[in-house]
Design a protein around this motif. Structure first.
Motif, PDB file in Angstrom:
ATOM      1  N   ILE A 133       0.844  -1.203   0.000  1.00 47.16           N
ATOM      2  CA  ILE A 133       0.000   0.000   0.000  1.00 47.16           C
ATOM      3  C   ILE A 133       0.877   1.250   0.000  1.00 47.16           C
ATOM      4  CG2 ILE A 133      -1.621   1.337   1.415  1.00 47.16           C
ATOM      5  CD1 ILE A 133      -2.761  -1.378   2.371  1.00 47.16           C
ATOM      6  N   ASN A 134       0.537   2.208  -0.880  1.00 46.77           N
ATOM      7  CA  ASN A 134       1.378   3.407  -1.003  1.00 46.77           C
ATOM      8  C   ASN A 134       0.504   4.590  -1.408  1.00 46.77           C
ATOM      9  OD1 ASN A 134       3.589   5.088  -1.146  1.00 46.77           O
ATOM     10  ND2 ASN A 134       4.228   4.369  -3.179  1.00 46.77           N
ATOM     11  N   TYR A 135      -0.432   4.970  -0.536  1.00 41.31           N
ATOM     12  CA  TYR A 135      -1.240   6.154  -0.827  1.00 41.31           C
ATOM     13  C   TYR A 135      -0.719   7.321  -0.014  1.00 41.31           C
ATOM     14  CZ  TYR A 135      -3.804   5.054   3.514  1.00 41.31           C
ATOM     15  OH  TYR A 135      -4.133   4.789   4.808  1.00 41.31           O
ATOM     16  N   LYS A 136      -1.099   8.542  -0.423  1.00 39.70           N
ATOM     17  CA  LYS A 136      -0.586   9.723   0.284  1.00 39.70           C
ATOM     18  C   LYS A 136      -1.717  10.709   0.548  1.00 39.70           C
ATOM     19  CE  LYS A 136       4.220   9.468  -0.891  1.00 39.70           C
ATOM     20  NZ  LYS A 136       4.470   8.834  -2.176  1.00 39.70           N
ATOM     21  N   LYS A 137      -1.627  11.393   1.690  1.00 40.61           N
ATOM     22  CA  LYS A 137      -2.647  12.380   2.039  1.00 40.61           C
ATOM     23  C   LYS A 137      -2.334  13.694   1.323  1.00 40.61           C
ATOM     24  CE  LYS A 137      -5.154  14.268   5.918  1.00 40.61           C
ATOM     25  NZ  LYS A 137      -5.426  14.244   7.333  1.00 40.61           N
ATOM     26  N   ILE A 138      -3.357  14.320   0.759  1.00 39.10           N
ATOM     27  CA  ILE A 138      -3.182  15.617   0.105  1.00 39.10           C
ATOM     28  C   ILE A 138      -3.594  16.721   1.069  1.00 39.10           C
ATOM     29  CG2 ILE A 138      -3.926  17.081  -1.820  1.00 39.10           C
ATOM     30  CD1 ILE A 138      -4.573  14.430  -3.319  1.00 39.10           C
ATOM     31  N   THR A 139      -4.809  16.599   1.583  1.00 41.05           N
ATOM     32  CA  THR A 139      -5.329  17.550   2.571  1.00 41.05           C
ATOM     33  C   THR A 139      -6.478  16.845   3.283  1.00 41.05           C
ATOM     34  OG1 THR A 139      -6.114  19.825   2.888  1.00 41.05           O
ATOM     35  CG2 THR A 139      -6.915  18.704   0.921  1.00 41.05           C
ATOM     36  N   ASP A 140      -7.288  17.602   4.056  1.00 45.68           N
ATOM     37  CA  ASP A 140      -8.312  16.976   4.893  1.00 45.68           C
ATOM     38  C   ASP A 140      -9.100  15.880   4.180  1.00 45.68           C
ATOM     39  OD1 ASP A 140      -7.473  19.055   6.442  1.00 45.68           O
ATOM     40  OD2 ASP A 140      -9.164  20.343   5.893  1.00 45.68           O
ATOM     41  N   GLU A 141      -8.984  14.688   4.661  1.00 44.10           N
ATOM     42  CA  GLU A 141      -9.746  13.513   4.174  1.00 44.10           C
ATOM     43  C   GLU A 141      -9.592  13.258   2.676  1.00 44.10           C
ATOM     44  OE1 GLU A 141     -12.228  15.995   5.625  1.00 44.10           O
ATOM     45  OE2 GLU A 141     -11.700  15.391   7.662  1.00 44.10           O
ATOM     46  N   THR A 142      -8.549  13.809   2.061  1.00 39.58           N
ATOM     47  CA  THR A 142      -8.378  13.681   0.611  1.00 39.58           C
ATOM     48  C   THR A 142      -7.040  13.010   0.324  1.00 39.58           C
ATOM     49  OG1 THR A 142      -9.634  15.722   0.370  1.00 39.58           O
ATOM     50  CG2 THR A 142      -8.413  14.988  -1.567  1.00 39.58           C
ATOM     51  N   TYR A 143      -7.063  11.961  -0.496  1.00 37.64           N
ATOM     52  CA  TYR A 143      -5.879  11.120  -0.681  1.00 37.64           C
ATOM     53  C   TYR A 143      -5.582  10.892  -2.159  1.00 37.64           C
ATOM     54  CZ  TYR A 143      -6.829  10.105   4.211  1.00 37.64           C
ATOM     55  OH  TYR A 143      -7.069  10.232   5.553  1.00 37.64           O
ATOM     56  N   TRP A 144      -4.278  10.783  -2.447  1.00 35.62           N
ATOM     57  CA  TRP A 144      -3.808  10.329  -3.769  1.00 35.62           C
ATOM     58  C   TRP A 144      -3.595   8.833  -3.677  1.00 35.62           C
ATOM     59  CZ3 TRP A 144       0.882   7.860  -4.842  1.00 35.62           C
ATOM     60  CH2 TRP A 144       1.232   7.738  -6.196  1.00 35.62           C
ATOM     61  N   ILE A 145      -4.151   8.079  -4.635  1.00 38.70           N
ATOM     62  CA  ILE A 145      -3.985   6.614  -4.577  1.00 38.70           C
ATOM     63  C   ILE A 145      -3.493   6.078  -5.925  1.00 38.70           C
ATOM     64  CG2 ILE A 145      -5.734   6.296  -2.757  1.00 38.70           C
ATOM     65  CD1 ILE A 145      -7.512   5.097  -5.114  1.00 38.70           C
ATOM     66  N   GLY A 146      -2.709   6.886  -6.642  1.00 44.60           N
ATOM     67  CA  GLY A 146      -2.272   6.479  -7.992  1.00 44.60           C
ATOM     68  C   GLY A 146      -0.989   5.671  -7.994  1.00 44.60           C
TER      69      GLY A 146
END
Ligand code: FEO
Length: 398
Positions: free
Chosen positions: A2-15
């Motif tokens: 798993i390698n997702y990253k947080k962008i801002t409040d409750e919003t994530y990059w999952i590419g």
């Protein structure tokens, strides 16, 4: 892994990134891979914004499961139906049978063409300005037709100021450890690839890009999340200004480019001599390209960057040297505008490429062709110095 990253409040990059693909759309060479971005908002309701290309499907699905952490997926917002972003829709639906698909009327036409098995899936059809409440996040939909397909749309999170911009503001190039543009030297690492991506993928649709930029100007944008390349959270105005220039066919700098085709080196030699004189007389940077060696997408990108383009071309089968003809066809299909071209033709017995190139270029909007044209008979010699000088002077003064 798993390698997702947080962008801002409750919003994530999952590419994820694909560094194995040699040609994007099986056309454009990739020098450093490409990323496929997908995003998730985890609120009272959960929303996935676009899926990903099949090449990174394992990573994408793993990231999706990781970020949802057992929650069910409520919405799949489809900003773009091109397969590099929609390939996993059926898989996501199979894993989340109750998910509601969100798109516009065209989205669902294309969806049923690619995935007829999803015709009965729950759907919400949105139009310009419609909103979708997730809890504390409100999504608003902005239609972006022809940027880059007719169904393309942006989704704006009015709560966080995140603009999910589909193909717009994207770039070729894999994402490394960082997901934000400010984690790179963007000008050094990505700018050329961002311009090449823009010019070749949406370059034809400057008017439509202008229309959506006008709409975006009314939004309080804090992040731009494109479907390819890094995410913007700083210097957003700088990158929007690039899009402003590119979509209005405004050259970025004063450099001159010389593009030549050459069978045996004689036209090449003339082009090199002209380039040296151009550099001397103009004081500008001059970039030289062999049309047979440099991919047309790179040349098109350089045309987007520069104002003056000098073409040296042999006559071939009474026509334009084929690689040059292909490059000019690309310029025509991408509707290049507002540029100055200077033409040099070569022919041992019946030079004709100059006239034929002129006819092709005259079809383009606001394109100036410098007079006089330079004609070479087989090879350029010292005796042709005066003619070459007049040609170079005309380019400099144009
Ligand atoms: Fe990256 Fe138009 O798809």
């Amino acid at each position: 892994m798993i390698n997702y990253k947080k962008i801002t409040d409750e919003t994530y990059w999952i590419g994820g990134s694909d560094r194995r693909l040699s040609r994007f759309e099986n056309i454009f060479p990739l020098n450093s891979g490409v990323s496929y971005n997908s995003y998730v908002i985890v609120d009272d309701k959960t929303a996935l914004l676009d899926t990903a290309d099949i090449s990174i499907s394992d990573q994408f699905l793993e990231n999706l499961s990781g970020v949802l952490d057992g929650k069910k997926l409520d919405y799949l917002v489809i900003n773009h139906m091109e397969p590099d972003h929609c390939s996993q829709i059926a898989t996501v639906v199979a894993m989340n049978p109750d998910v509601t698909l969100v798109g516009n009327a065209k989205t669902f036409t294309f969806l049923s063409q690619f995935f007829p098995e999803l015709n009965e899936q729950k759907k919400i059809t949105v139009t310009e300005g419609d909103t979708l409440e997730l809890g504390s996040h409100t999504l608003s939909f902005v239609m972006a037709p022809m940027v880059h397909w007719p169904e393309a749309m942006f989704t704006f999170d009015t709560t966080t100021g995140v603009l999910f911009s589909a193909d717009a503001f994207g770039t070729f190039g894999a994402i490394d450890a960082g997901i934000f543009a400010d984690e790179y030297d963007f000008e050094k690492t990505f700018l050329n690839e961002a311009r090449r991506y823009y010019a070749n993928i949406v370059g034809k649709y400057g008017m439509q890009v202008q229309a959506v930029l006008k709409k975006a100007a009314g939004l309080d944008i804090k992040f731009i999340c494109p479907l390819h390349g890094p995410i913007w959270r700083k210097d957003i105005a700088w990158f929007i200004d690039k899009y402003q220039k590119w979509s209005t066919y405004t050259p970025e700098d004063e450099d001159i480019i010389v593009i030549y085709g050459s069978l045996y080196g004689h036209t090449e030699s003339a082009a090199q001599k002209a380039a040296a004189l151009l550099r001397e007389k103009s004081g500008k940077k001059v970039a030289v390209y062999d049309v047979s060696q440099t991919h047309a997408s790179e040349l098109v990108s350089e045309v987007w960057r520069c104002k003056k383009i000098v073409l040296f071309c042999p006559t071939y089968n009474n026509g334009i040297y084929i690689p040059m003809e292909n490059f000019l066809s690309d310029c025509a299909s991408l509707m290049v505008q507002n540029r100055t071209f200077a033409l040099a033709q070569n022919g041992t017995w019946a030079p004709a490429s100059g006239k034929l190139m002129t006819e092709k270029l005259q079809c383009l909007k606001n394109v100036k062709i410098v007079e006089p044209m330079l004609t070479i008979k087989s090879a350029l010699h010292e005796t042709d110095e005066q003619e070459l000088d007049a040609f170079v002077t005309a380019v400099v003064e144009a």
